[in-house]
Scaffold this motif. Structure first.
Motif, PDB file in Angstrom:
ATOM      1  N   ARG A   1       9.162 -28.312 -10.437  1.00  0.00           N
ATOM      2  CA  ARG A   1       8.658 -29.682 -10.548  1.00  0.00           C
ATOM      3  C   ARG A   1       7.125 -29.726 -10.642  1.00  0.00           C
ATOM      4  O   ARG A   1       6.440 -29.095  -9.844  1.00  0.00           O
ATOM      5  CB  ARG A   1       9.107 -30.513  -9.332  1.00  0.00           C
ATOM      6  N   GLY A   2       6.634 -30.489 -11.603  1.00  0.00           N
ATOM      7  CA  GLY A   2       5.196 -30.726 -11.706  1.00  0.00           C
ATOM      8  C   GLY A   2       4.387 -29.581 -12.291  1.00  0.00           C
ATOM      9  O   GLY A   2       3.170 -29.706 -12.429  1.00  0.00           O
ATOM     10  N   LEU A   3       5.031 -28.473 -12.666  1.00  0.00           N
ATOM     11  CA  LEU A   3       4.264 -27.323 -13.148  1.00  0.00           C
ATOM     12  C   LEU A   3       3.556 -27.631 -14.467  1.00  0.00           C
ATOM     13  O   LEU A   3       2.383 -27.294 -14.638  1.00  0.00           O
ATOM     14  CB  LEU A   3       5.170 -26.100 -13.311  1.00  0.00           C
ATOM     15  N   ASP A   4       4.257 -28.282 -15.404  1.00  0.00           N
ATOM     16  CA  ASP A   4       3.634 -28.593 -16.697  1.00  0.00           C
ATOM     17  C   ASP A   4       2.429 -29.517 -16.519  1.00  0.00           C
ATOM     18  O   ASP A   4       1.379 -29.313 -17.135  1.00  0.00           O
ATOM     19  CB  ASP A   4       4.653 -29.187 -17.672  1.00  0.00           C
ATOM     20  N   LYS A   5       2.554 -30.508 -15.641  1.00  0.00           N
ATOM     21  CA  LYS A   5       1.443 -31.442 -15.405  1.00  0.00           C
ATOM     22  C   LYS A   5       0.263 -30.727 -14.743  1.00  0.00           C
ATOM     23  O   LYS A   5      -0.899 -30.930 -15.115  1.00  0.00           O
ATOM     24  CB  LYS A   5       1.908 -32.607 -14.528  1.00  0.00           C
ATOM     25  N   ARG A   6       0.578 -29.888 -13.777  1.00  0.00           N
ATOM     26  CA  ARG A   6      -0.490 -29.165 -13.070  1.00  0.00           C
ATOM     27  C   ARG A   6      -1.279 -28.280 -14.037  1.00  0.00           C
ATOM     28  O   ARG A   6      -2.513 -28.270 -14.016  1.00  0.00           O
ATOM     29  CB  ARG A   6       0.116 -28.315 -11.950  1.00  0.00           C
ATOM     30  N   LEU A   7      -0.568 -27.533 -14.870  1.00  0.00           N
ATOM     31  CA  LEU A   7      -1.233 -26.641 -15.818  1.00  0.00           C
ATOM     32  C   LEU A   7      -2.022 -27.423 -16.868  1.00  0.00           C
ATOM     33  O   LEU A   7      -3.121 -27.022 -17.259  1.00  0.00           O
ATOM     34  CB  LEU A   7      -0.203 -25.725 -16.489  1.00  0.00           C
ATOM     35  N   THR A   8      -1.461 -28.555 -17.316  1.00  0.00           N
ATOM     36  CA  THR A   8      -2.166 -29.410 -18.287  1.00  0.00           C
ATOM     37  C   THR A   8      -3.480 -29.910 -17.692  1.00  0.00           C
ATOM     38  O   THR A   8      -4.530 -29.853 -18.339  1.00  0.00           O
ATOM     39  CB  THR A   8      -1.284 -30.611 -18.693  1.00  0.00           C
ATOM     40  N   ASP A   9      -3.429 -30.389 -16.444  1.00  0.00           N
ATOM     41  CA  ASP A   9      -4.627 -30.917 -15.781  1.00  0.00           C
ATOM     42  C   ASP A   9      -5.648 -29.810 -15.516  1.00  0.00           C
ATOM     43  O   ASP A   9      -6.860 -30.023 -15.643  1.00  0.00           O
ATOM     44  CB  ASP A   9      -4.248 -31.597 -14.466  1.00  0.00           C
ATOM     45  N   LYS A  10      -5.166 -28.641 -15.156  1.00  0.00           N
ATOM     46  CA  LYS A  10      -6.055 -27.530 -14.796  1.00  0.00           C
ATOM     47  C   LYS A  10      -6.740 -26.932 -16.012  1.00  0.00           C
ATOM     48  O   LYS A  10      -7.942 -26.632 -15.994  1.00  0.00           O
ATOM     49  CB  LYS A  10      -5.225 -26.452 -14.083  1.00  0.00           C
ATOM     50  N   ILE A  11      -5.985 -26.741 -17.098  1.00  0.00           N
ATOM     51  CA  ILE A  11      -6.487 -25.983 -18.244  1.00  0.00           C
ATOM     52  C   ILE A  11      -7.004 -26.893 -19.363  1.00  0.00           C
ATOM     53  O   ILE A  11      -7.839 -26.494 -20.171  1.00  0.00           O
ATOM     54  CB  ILE A  11      -5.392 -25.017 -18.744  1.00  0.00           C
ATOM     55  N   GLY A  12      -6.516 -28.139 -19.398  1.00  0.00           N
ATOM     56  CA  GLY A  12      -7.014 -29.078 -20.406  1.00  0.00           C
ATOM     57  C   GLY A  12      -6.307 -28.971 -21.737  1.00  0.00           C
ATOM     58  O   GLY A  12      -6.780 -29.509 -22.745  1.00  0.00           O
ATOM     59  N   ILE A  13      -5.203 -28.250 -21.787  1.00  0.00           N
ATOM     60  CA  ILE A  13      -4.360 -28.157 -22.984  1.00  0.00           C
ATOM     61  C   ILE A  13      -2.967 -28.646 -22.585  1.00  0.00           C
ATOM     62  O   ILE A  13      -2.493 -28.342 -21.488  1.00  0.00           O
ATOM     63  CB  ILE A  13      -4.274 -26.694 -23.497  1.00  0.00           C
ATOM     64  N   GLN A  14      -2.326 -29.405 -23.476  1.00  0.00           N
ATOM     65  CA  GLN A  14      -1.003 -29.960 -23.157  1.00  0.00           C
ATOM     66  C   GLN A  14       0.041 -28.844 -23.032  1.00  0.00           C
ATOM     67  O   GLN A  14       0.167 -27.989 -23.912  1.00  0.00           O
ATOM     68  CB  GLN A  14      -0.576 -30.944 -24.245  1.00  0.00           C
ATOM     69  N   PHE A  15       0.777 -28.859 -21.935  1.00  0.00           N
ATOM     70  CA  PHE A  15       1.880 -27.919 -21.741  1.00  0.00           C
ATOM     71  C   PHE A  15       3.200 -28.640 -21.993  1.00  0.00           C
ATOM     72  O   PHE A  15       3.422 -29.735 -21.474  1.00  0.00           O
ATOM     73  CB  PHE A  15       1.868 -27.338 -20.320  1.00  0.00           C
ATOM     74  N   HIS A  16       4.064 -28.013 -22.803  1.00  0.00           N
ATOM     75  CA  HIS A  16       5.369 -28.577 -23.117  1.00  0.00           C
ATOM     76  C   HIS A  16       6.456 -27.684 -22.498  1.00  0.00           C
ATOM     77  O   HIS A  16       6.460 -26.475 -22.747  1.00  0.00           O
ATOM     78  CB  HIS A  16       5.607 -28.627 -24.632  1.00  0.00           C
ATOM     79  N   THR A  17       7.365 -28.279 -21.741  1.00  0.00           N
ATOM     80  CA  THR A  17       8.493 -27.510 -21.214  1.00  0.00           C
ATOM     81  C   THR A  17       9.595 -27.482 -22.264  1.00  0.00           C
ATOM     82  O   THR A  17       9.954 -28.519 -22.826  1.00  0.00           O
ATOM     83  CB  THR A  17       9.031 -28.137 -19.911  1.00  0.00           C
ATOM     84  N   ALA A  18      10.111 -26.310 -22.556  1.00  0.00           N
ATOM     85  CA  ALA A  18      11.188 -26.160 -23.544  1.00  0.00           C
ATOM     86  C   ALA A  18      12.367 -27.045 -23.164  1.00  0.00           C
ATOM     87  O   ALA A  18      12.589 -27.336 -21.982  1.00  0.00           O
ATOM     88  CB  ALA A  18      11.636 -24.707 -23.621  1.00  0.00           C
ATOM     89  N   GLU A  19      13.110 -27.481 -24.175  1.00  0.00           N
ATOM     90  CA  GLU A  19      14.247 -28.375 -23.933  1.00  0.00           C
ATOM     91  C   GLU A  19      15.237 -27.762 -22.950  1.00  0.00           C
ATOM     92  O   GLU A  19      15.765 -28.439 -22.081  1.00  0.00           O
ATOM     93  CB  GLU A  19      14.955 -28.682 -25.260  1.00  0.00           C
ATOM     94  N   ASN A  20      15.504 -26.493 -23.091  1.00  0.00           N
ATOM     95  CA  ASN A  20      16.371 -25.786 -22.147  1.00  0.00           C
ATOM     96  C   ASN A  20      15.706 -24.460 -21.805  1.00  0.00           C
ATOM     97  O   ASN A  20      16.058 -23.415 -22.354  1.00  0.00           O
ATOM     98  CB  ASN A  20      17.766 -25.559 -22.755  1.00  0.00           C
ATOM     99  N   PRO A  21      14.727 -24.488 -20.883  1.00  0.00           N
ATOM    100  CA  PRO A  21      13.901 -23.300 -20.642  1.00  0.00           C
ATOM    101  C   PRO A  21      14.681 -22.069 -20.182  1.00  0.00           C
ATOM    102  O   PRO A  21      14.329 -20.944 -20.519  1.00  0.00           O
ATOM    103  CB  PRO A  21      12.917 -23.760 -19.566  1.00  0.00           C
ATOM    104  N   LEU A  22      15.747 -22.286 -19.426  1.00  0.00           N
ATOM    105  CA  LEU A  22      16.549 -21.153 -18.932  1.00  0.00           C
ATOM    106  C   LEU A  22      17.196 -20.360 -20.064  1.00  0.00           C
ATOM    107  O   LEU A  22      17.432 -19.166 -19.945  1.00  0.00           O
ATOM    108  CB  LEU A  22      17.640 -21.645 -17.977  1.00  0.00           C
ATOM    109  N   LEU A  23      17.501 -21.053 -21.166  1.00  0.00           N
ATOM    110  CA  LEU A  23      18.234 -20.415 -22.259  1.00  0.00           C
ATOM    111  C   LEU A  23      17.362 -20.063 -23.458  1.00  0.00           C
ATOM    112  O   LEU A  23      17.862 -19.525 -24.439  1.00  0.00           O
ATOM    113  CB  LEU A  23      19.378 -21.336 -22.723  1.00  0.00           C
ATOM    114  N   ALA A  24      16.054 -20.358 -23.392  1.00  0.00           N
ATOM    115  CA  ALA A  24      15.185 -20.175 -24.556  1.00  0.00           C
ATOM    116  C   ALA A  24      15.186 -18.724 -25.050  1.00  0.00           C
ATOM    117  O   ALA A  24      15.339 -18.463 -26.249  1.00  0.00           O
ATOM    118  CB  ALA A  24      13.760 -20.617 -24.233  1.00  0.00           C
ATOM    119  N   VAL A  25      15.009 -17.765 -24.133  1.00  0.00           N
ATOM    120  CA  VAL A  25      14.970 -16.355 -24.532  1.00  0.00           C
ATOM    121  C   VAL A  25      16.321 -15.926 -25.098  1.00  0.00           C
ATOM    122  O   VAL A  25      16.395 -15.245 -26.123  1.00  0.00           O
ATOM    123  CB  VAL A  25      14.570 -15.454 -23.339  1.00  0.00           C
ATOM    124  N   ALA A  26      17.403 -16.336 -24.434  1.00  0.00           N
ATOM    125  CA  ALA A  26      18.744 -15.959 -24.894  1.00  0.00           C
ATOM    126  C   ALA A  26      19.024 -16.510 -26.289  1.00  0.00           C
ATOM    127  O   ALA A  26      19.526 -15.794 -27.164  1.00  0.00           O
ATOM    128  CB  ALA A  26      19.795 -16.469 -23.909  1.00  0.00           C
TER     129      ALA A  26
END
Length: 345
Positions: A301-326
């Motif tokens: 929770r909140g990881l994408d927002k935290r990284l966006t605020d910290k680094i200044g670049i928009q972070f997008h969470t994959a639609e299904n992050p658990l299965l992205a590599v598979a």
């Protein structure tokens, strides 16, 4: 005859996301296995007792005659024999589930960490070959994640992937069908679980196992101390370290965000380090396109927002992050001829 020859052909190709925490197998464009990377075996004979979900149920409850093993640690094979048995057992399970018969000469594409050494790559290849793979190809996990998300990896454009798995966090900049720069750190989901176990022991004097700490992470894990839709407190039950009497402790997401802070900071630092090493033209593309989060850690929770605020670049969470590599490993399997430039054979 045509039907059975087609079935035979299909049964010889599988894609495997061999993860520290979970292993996913794709056959004929479908996920047929998504189970924990654990095997239970007899301590006297060394024979397999259970694999995957059934083995996980035994974790922490073994008697002297049973041991449960996680063959992969920090993204690499720590126990070669157990890894081979686990892959073989999960492939067998997959064949039973999808009504096909596993062949001794299968074509496999297996996802591996981008920071893998030659020895580690060889261990994955040999384990897969001994488990029935005739043609074994490997693909780096960030590249597979990019394919799974739907990024055009062969385009002349920079894209950054942050894949937070169980054992490693893989950060890579991809352009023109290759990894331009990458960083792999051994801080990921397992470390967050360890942080929570340590916190519960130190702060609340309560002993919790790996599985309970994982449940705490899933239910109240957070990268931020303030969330718009906060989860309810999670009740943890376990023995008091001093008295062994039962305890009940309510745990909030704010508390867990403090407990995992150091590990989250390490991931932040790694992302910044990867950006520092990115060529200017690709950096400009990344600022425009944003950075993509994949892997189970992306669900925090909140990881994408935290990284966006910290680094200044928009972070997008994959639609299904658990299965992205598979899913990306499955795409590579279907397009081996097209993607030979970044597949390792």
């Amino acid at each position: 005859m045509g039907f059975f020859s087609g079935l035979f052909s299909l049964s010889k190709e599988i894609a495997i996301d061999l993860g520290t925490a979970n292993t996913i197998i794709i056959h004929n464009d479908k996920i047929v296995i998504d189970e924990p990377s654990i095997i239970a075996r007899d301590t006297k004979t060394g024979k397999e007792i259970a694999v995957g979900r059934e083995a996980q149920k035994m974790r922490g409850k073994e008697n002297a005659g049973i041991e449960t093993i996680r063959p992969l640690r920090k993204g690499v094979i720590a126990d070669f024999n157990a890894a081979e048995m686990m892959i073989r057992g999960l492939v067998k399970k997959a064949s039973a589930k999808s009504k096909w018969f596993s062949q001794p000469h299968m074509k496999m594409v297996v996802g591996i960490p981008s920071g893998s050494t030659e020895v580690e790559i060889r261990a994955v290849r040999d384990s897969s070959a001994n488990a029935g793979g005739r043609d074994v190809y490997m693909i780096y996990e960030p590249m597979a994640a990019a394919l799974g998300i739907g990024i055009d990896v062969v385009a002349p454009e920079g894209n950054m992937i942050v894949d937070i798995g169980g054992g490693t966090t893989e950060i890579a900049v991809i352009s023109l069908g290759g990894i331009v720069s990458n960083k792999s750190i051994q801080t990921a989901g397992d470390d967050l679980t360890d942080d929570i176990q340590d916190h519960m022991s130190r702060v609340h004097n309560i002993k919790v196992g790996e599985r309970t700490a994982e449940l705490i992470k899933i239910n109240v894990g957070s990268a931020l101390t303030e969330l718009e839709n906060p989860p309810a407190d999670f009740i943890v039950r376990g023995p008091n370290k001093m008295t062994a009497l039962p305890m009940e402790v309510p745990v909030s997401y704010q508390e867990i965000s403090h407990a995992i802070e150091k590990s989250i900071q390490k991931i932040e630092t790694a992302v910044l380090s990867a950006l520092e090493n990115t060529p200017p033209e690709l950096y400009a593309d990344i600022v425009k396109n944003g950075i993509y989060l994949a892997g189970g850690g992306a669900l925090l929770r909140g990881l994408d927002k935290r990284l966006t605020d910290k680094i200044g670049i928009q972070f997008h969470t994959a639609e299904n992050p658990l299965l992205a590599v598979a899913m990306g490993t499955g795409v590579a399997l279907k397009n081996i001829e097209k993607f030979t430039s970044f597949l390792i054979k």
